[in-house]
Design a protein around this motif. Structure first.
Motif, PDB file in Angstrom:
ATOM      1  N   GLY A   1      39.099  30.732  63.253  1.00  0.00           N
ATOM      2  CA  GLY A   1      39.358  29.733  62.229  1.00  0.00           C
ATOM      3  C   GLY A   1      40.348  30.142  61.173  1.00  0.00           C
ATOM      4  N   ARG A   2      40.989  31.301  61.337  1.00  0.00           N
ATOM      5  CA  ARG A   2      41.953  31.728  60.319  1.00  0.00           C
ATOM      6  C   ARG A   2      43.295  31.006  60.474  1.00  0.00           C
ATOM      7  N   SER A   3      43.519  30.327  61.583  1.00  0.00           N
ATOM      8  CA  SER A   3      44.686  29.469  61.763  1.00  0.00           C
ATOM      9  C   SER A   3      44.215  28.189  62.439  1.00  0.00           C
ATOM     10  N   VAL A   4      44.492  27.039  61.811  1.00  0.00           N
ATOM     11  CA  VAL A   4      43.997  25.762  62.313  1.00  0.00           C
ATOM     12  C   VAL A   4      45.179  24.846  62.603  1.00  0.00           C
ATOM     13  N   PRO A   5      45.388  24.481  63.873  1.00  0.00           N
ATOM     14  CA  PRO A   5      46.449  23.530  64.201  1.00  0.00           C
ATOM     15  C   PRO A   5      45.988  22.115  63.890  1.00  0.00           C
ATOM     16  N   CYS A   6      46.884  21.322  63.307  1.00  0.00           N
ATOM     17  CA  CYS A   6      46.520  19.968  62.873  1.00  0.00           C
ATOM     18  C   CYS A   6      47.631  18.976  63.213  1.00  0.00           C
ATOM     19  N   LEU A   7      47.219  17.747  63.466  1.00  0.00           N
ATOM     20  CA  LEU A   7      48.164  16.640  63.472  1.00  0.00           C
ATOM     21  C   LEU A   7      48.273  16.102  62.055  1.00  0.00           C
ATOM     22  N   GLY A   8      49.484  15.697  61.675  1.00  0.00           N
ATOM     23  CA  GLY A   8      49.674  15.008  60.417  1.00  0.00           C
ATOM     24  C   GLY A   8      49.798  13.520  60.678  1.00  0.00           C
ATOM     25  N   LEU A   9      48.905  12.724  60.090  1.00  0.00           N
ATOM     26  CA  LEU A   9      48.907  11.278  60.272  1.00  0.00           C
ATOM     27  C   LEU A   9      49.382  10.602  58.993  1.00  0.00           C
ATOM     28  N   LEU A  10      50.414   9.794  59.116  1.00  0.00           N
ATOM     29  CA  LEU A  10      50.925   9.019  57.993  1.00  0.00           C
ATOM     30  C   LEU A  10      50.558   7.566  58.238  1.00  0.00           C
ATOM     31  N   GLU A  11      49.746   7.029  57.349  1.00  0.00           N
ATOM     32  CA  GLU A  11      49.213   5.676  57.542  1.00  0.00           C
ATOM     33  C   GLU A  11      48.569   5.535  58.920  1.00  0.00           C
ATOM     34  N   GLY A  12      47.885   6.596  59.350  1.00  0.00           N
ATOM     35  CA  GLY A  12      47.153   6.570  60.607  1.00  0.00           C
ATOM     36  C   GLY A  12      47.963   6.867  61.845  1.00  0.00           C
ATOM     37  N   VAL A  13      49.266   7.095  61.705  1.00  0.00           N
ATOM     38  CA  VAL A  13      50.143   7.314  62.855  1.00  0.00           C
ATOM     39  C   VAL A  13      50.484   8.801  62.973  1.00  0.00           C
ATOM     40  N   PRO A  14      50.227   9.435  64.126  1.00  0.00           N
ATOM     41  CA  PRO A  14      50.610  10.848  64.303  1.00  0.00           C
ATOM     42  C   PRO A  14      52.121  11.000  64.222  1.00  0.00           C
ATOM     43  N   MET A  15      52.591  11.876  63.314  1.00  0.00           N
ATOM     44  CA  MET A  15      54.038  12.013  63.137  1.00  0.00           C
ATOM     45  C   MET A  15      54.479  13.432  62.828  1.00  0.00           C
ATOM     46  N   SER A  16      53.535  14.376  62.744  1.00  0.00           N
ATOM     47  CA  SER A  16      53.924  15.754  62.441  1.00  0.00           C
ATOM     48  C   SER A  16      52.850  16.702  62.939  1.00  0.00           C
ATOM     49  N   TYR A  17      53.249  17.952  63.095  1.00  0.00           N
ATOM     50  CA  TYR A  17      52.328  19.006  63.527  1.00  0.00           C
ATOM     51  C   TYR A  17      52.332  20.090  62.468  1.00  0.00           C
ATOM     52  N   TRP A  18      51.121  20.585  62.118  1.00  0.00           N
ATOM     53  CA  TRP A  18      50.956  21.572  61.071  1.00  0.00           C
ATOM     54  C   TRP A  18      50.080  22.709  61.558  1.00  0.00           C
ATOM     55  N   GLU A  19      50.344  23.884  61.045  1.00  0.00           N
ATOM     56  CA  GLU A  19      49.436  25.014  61.196  1.00  0.00           C
ATOM     57  C   GLU A  19      49.110  25.521  59.793  1.00  0.00           C
ATOM     58  N   ILE A  20      47.842  25.440  59.446  1.00  0.00           N
ATOM     59  CA  ILE A  20      47.361  25.951  58.164  1.00  0.00           C
ATOM     60  C   ILE A  20      46.678  27.282  58.463  1.00  0.00           C
ATOM     61  N   TYR A  21      47.091  28.354  57.824  1.00  0.00           N
ATOM     62  CA  TYR A  21      46.569  29.661  58.199  1.00  0.00           C
ATOM     63  C   TYR A  21      46.336  30.530  56.973  1.00  0.00           C
ATOM     64  N   ARG A  22      45.435  31.476  57.128  1.00  0.00           N
ATOM     65  CA  ARG A  22      45.151  32.457  56.082  1.00  0.00           C
ATOM     66  C   ARG A  22      46.227  33.532  56.136  1.00  0.00           C
ATOM     67  N   ALA A  23      47.195  33.434  55.260  1.00  0.00           N
ATOM     68  CA  ALA A  23      48.306  34.388  55.272  1.00  0.00           C
ATOM     69  C   ALA A  23      47.831  35.809  54.979  1.00  0.00           C
ATOM     70  N   ASP A  24      46.781  35.934  54.162  1.00  0.00           N
ATOM     71  CA  ASP A  24      46.294  37.271  53.835  1.00  0.00           C
ATOM     72  C   ASP A  24      45.572  37.931  55.002  1.00  0.00           C
ATOM     73  N   LEU A  25      45.194  37.158  56.018  1.00  0.00           N
ATOM     74  CA  LEU A  25      44.545  37.700  57.212  1.00  0.00           C
ATOM     75  C   LEU A  25      45.489  37.708  58.410  1.00  0.00           C
ATOM     76  N   ASP A  26      46.718  37.349  58.192  1.00  0.00           N
ATOM     77  CA  ASP A  26      47.731  37.221  59.234  1.00  0.00           C
ATOM     78  C   ASP A  26      48.616  38.468  59.246  1.00  0.00           C
ATOM     79  N   PRO A  27      49.266  38.779  60.381  1.00  0.00           N
ATOM     80  CA  PRO A  27      50.229  39.888  60.362  1.00  0.00           C
ATOM     81  C   PRO A  27      51.293  39.759  59.278  1.00  0.00           C
ATOM     82  N   LEU A  28      51.579  38.524  58.832  1.00  0.00           N
ATOM     83  CA  LEU A  28      52.541  38.333  57.746  1.00  0.00           C
ATOM     84  C   LEU A  28      52.178  39.164  56.521  1.00  0.00           C
ATOM     85  N   ALA A  29      50.891  39.400  56.293  1.00  0.00           N
ATOM     86  CA  ALA A  29      50.450  40.135  55.108  1.00  0.00           C
ATOM     87  C   ALA A  29      51.005  41.557  55.070  1.00  0.00           C
TER      88      ALA A  29
END
Length: 243
Positions: free
Chosen positions: A121-149
């Motif tokens: 659960g440290r990285s969660v892939p999501c669809l972005g819905l604008l007015e209910g319509v899928p139009m974007s893809y997102w990844e929300i992640y814990r940067a402090d638990l990621d190799p990026l840190a």
């Protein structure tokens, strides 16, 4: 780690512990009717129910919609059986593929998503819905638990973003900046322990870097990551209403 997408984009809520209500004082026993025996039978008060399990990102599915100038926007955690066709098609757009490098059959995107969905659960892939319509893809992640840190001075609960706009018509007109600001606000409103939202778009992706700046992020540093040179972008809770 995937890079940010091309064209105008790159890429506090407490833990959900739940306690069952307790019986108010004086209501934990059966009252004796007038004229009946004075004995009473104690009724045990209900025990607290099990706490909802904590997740590294505080249950994104419950974050709720964000009001934006272009309509109601919501993040919905990905379900492979429902969402793979959308995401795989977007990954094969040449402008997206240049930075995400996930072009190919659906199995390529499926494997990328599965690694996150099968994780802790440290990285969660999501669809972005604008007015209910899928139009974007997102990844929300814990940067402090990621190799990026390992490549910047991370702080506890730093939360990172990756994003792509799926439709070519949505790119290059400022929509990315609007949604980046909305999602950063969702993070800060829903995660009280998070003081910063971070991102690391490819330094070559000038439209993406510009979108982050417009969305209230600041350029912190150029960072050499294993797969790219990145612009480390940060939006601070302390200055969110100033930028």
């Amino acid at each position: 780690m995937p890079a940010a997408d091309a064209e105008d984009t790159s890429e506090p809520r407490p833990p959900d512990g739940v306690l069952a209500s307790l019986t108010p004082p004086g209501e934990g026993a059966i009252r004796t009717p007038p004229g009946a025996s004075a004995s009473v039978t104690a009724v045990p008060s209900p025990r607290p129910g099990p706490a909802a399990p904590e997740t590294p990102l505080d249950h994104i599915a419950g974050w709720g919609p964000a009001a934006t100038p272009v309509g109601a926007f919501r993040l919905v955690p990905v379900r492979l059986d429902r969402d793979l066709p959308h995401i795989a098609r977007w990954m094969n757009d040449p402008e997206v593929a240049a930075f995400w490098e996930l072009a190919g059959p659906d199995t390529v995107t499926a494997a990328h998503l599965h690694r996150q969905l099968a994780g802790d659960g440290r990285s969660v892939p999501c669809l972005g819905l604008l007015e209910g319509v899928p139009m974007s893809y997102w990844e929300i992640y814990r940067a402090d638990l990621d190799p990026l840190a390992g490549f910047y001075p991370a702080r506890p609960h730093d939360t990172g973003l990756h994003v792509l706009l799926g439709r070519g018509a949505d790119r290059g007109r400022g929509l990315g900046a609007v949604l980046l600001r909305a999602v950063a606000d969702l993070v800060l409103d829903s995660r009280p322990g998070c003081a910063r939202v971070v991102a690391e778009p490819d330094i070559r992706n000038t439209p993406s870097v510009a979108a982050f700046l417009t969305a209230g992020f600041r350029f912190s540093a150029e960072v050499g990551l294993p797969a790219k040179r990145a612009a480390l972008m940060i939006r601070d809770r302390a200055s969110r209403h100033l930028l």
